[in-house]
Scaffold this motif. Structure first.
Motif, PDB file in Angstrom:
ATOM      1  N   MET A   1       0.828  -1.198   0.000  1.00 48.80           N
ATOM      2  CA  MET A   1       0.000   0.000   0.000  1.00 48.80           C
ATOM      3  C   MET A   1       0.872   1.261   0.000  1.00 48.80           C
ATOM      4  O   MET A   1       0.555   2.225  -0.653  1.00 48.80           O
ATOM      5  CB  MET A   1      -0.922  -0.036   1.220  1.00 48.80           C
ATOM      6  N   GLN A   2       1.982   1.245   0.720  1.00 52.04           N
ATOM      7  CA  GLN A   2       2.874   2.399   0.768  1.00 52.04           C
ATOM      8  C   GLN A   2       3.396   2.742  -0.630  1.00 52.04           C
ATOM      9  O   GLN A   2       3.539   3.907  -0.963  1.00 52.04           O
ATOM     10  CB  GLN A   2       4.036   2.113   1.724  1.00 52.04           C
ATOM     11  N   THR A   3       3.677   1.724  -1.437  1.00 46.63           N
ATOM     12  CA  THR A   3       4.185   1.947  -2.795  1.00 46.63           C
ATOM     13  C   THR A   3       3.205   2.772  -3.613  1.00 46.63           C
ATOM     14  O   THR A   3       3.614   3.652  -4.370  1.00 46.63           O
ATOM     15  CB  THR A   3       4.445   0.590  -3.486  1.00 46.63           C
ATOM     16  N   TRP A   4       1.926   2.512  -3.457  1.00 46.18           N
ATOM     17  CA  TRP A   4       0.899   3.264  -4.186  1.00 46.18           C
ATOM     18  C   TRP A   4       0.979   4.748  -3.846  1.00 46.18           C
ATOM     19  O   TRP A   4       0.906   5.598  -4.721  1.00 46.18           O
ATOM     20  CB  TRP A   4      -0.474   2.688  -3.865  1.00 46.18           C
ATOM     21  N   TYR A   5       1.150   5.082  -2.565  1.00 46.67           N
ATOM     22  CA  TYR A   5       1.240   6.482  -2.158  1.00 46.67           C
ATOM     23  C   TYR A   5       2.512   7.139  -2.679  1.00 46.67           C
ATOM     24  O   TYR A   5       2.507   8.306  -3.069  1.00 46.67           O
ATOM     25  CB  TYR A   5       1.156   6.610  -0.634  1.00 46.67           C
ATOM     26  N   VAL A   6       3.593   6.391  -2.693  1.00 46.93           N
ATOM     27  CA  VAL A   6       4.853   6.911  -3.241  1.00 46.93           C
ATOM     28  C   VAL A   6       4.679   7.221  -4.729  1.00 46.93           C
ATOM     29  O   VAL A   6       5.088   8.280  -5.215  1.00 46.93           O
ATOM     30  CB  VAL A   6       6.014   5.923  -3.009  1.00 46.93           C
TER      31      VAL A   6
END
Length: 147
Positions: A1-6
């Motif tokens: 999920m963090q990758t999506w925000y990045v």
């Protein structure tokens, strides 16, 4: 999920110089940086309204709005200042200089906001690594703007 925000953050950063170029073209066509910024915000507001309706976003109650601190209302004014200023200075500075200067200023201001945990940000103290990173960005900005 963090990758999506990045990835979203990277995409948002990538479109800023495009936005400045489009808005500068708009300014050249109509002659006014303020009116160009107003048109840009009107189009953006229409897009956000359409998205809010389509996504069935919950609208805040009067009670929710009344609980907000007074300073929470200035985000649009700050955005208007940025957009109008970018439209005004982009033709004089160029995209790379404008972006370098604004990103450097954003980072320096962000370090202070994080250090003191201001306006809702989690507190992250300034340390040697953060200062070194900021100094590298400042040095890069000086190189790009000067040469």
């Amino acid at each position: 999920m963090q990758t999506w925000y990045v990835l979203l953050a990277i995409a948002a950063g990538a479109v800023l110089p495009l936005q400045v170029g489009v808005n500068s073209t708009l300014r050249q066509g109509i002659g006014s940086p303020v009116v160009a910024a107003l048109i840009s915000f009107a189009v953006g507001s229409a897009c956000l309204l359409a998205y809010a309706i389509a996504s069935r976003a919950a609208w805040p109650s009067a009670q929710m709005l009344g609980k907000l601190p007074a300073w929470a209302w200035i985000g649009g004014a700050l955005g208007a200042y940025y957009v109008a200023t970018a439209i005004l200075v982009a033709p004089k500075l160029g995209a790379a200089n404008l972006v370098c200067l604004t990103i450097t200023a954003q980072l320096l201001a962000s370090l202070l906001l994080d250090h003191y945990g201001l306006i809702g940000f989690a507190q992250h103290g300034i340390n040697t690594a953060r200062v070194a990173g900021a100094l590298l960005l400042v040095a890069g900005t000086v190189m790009i703007v000067k040469y």
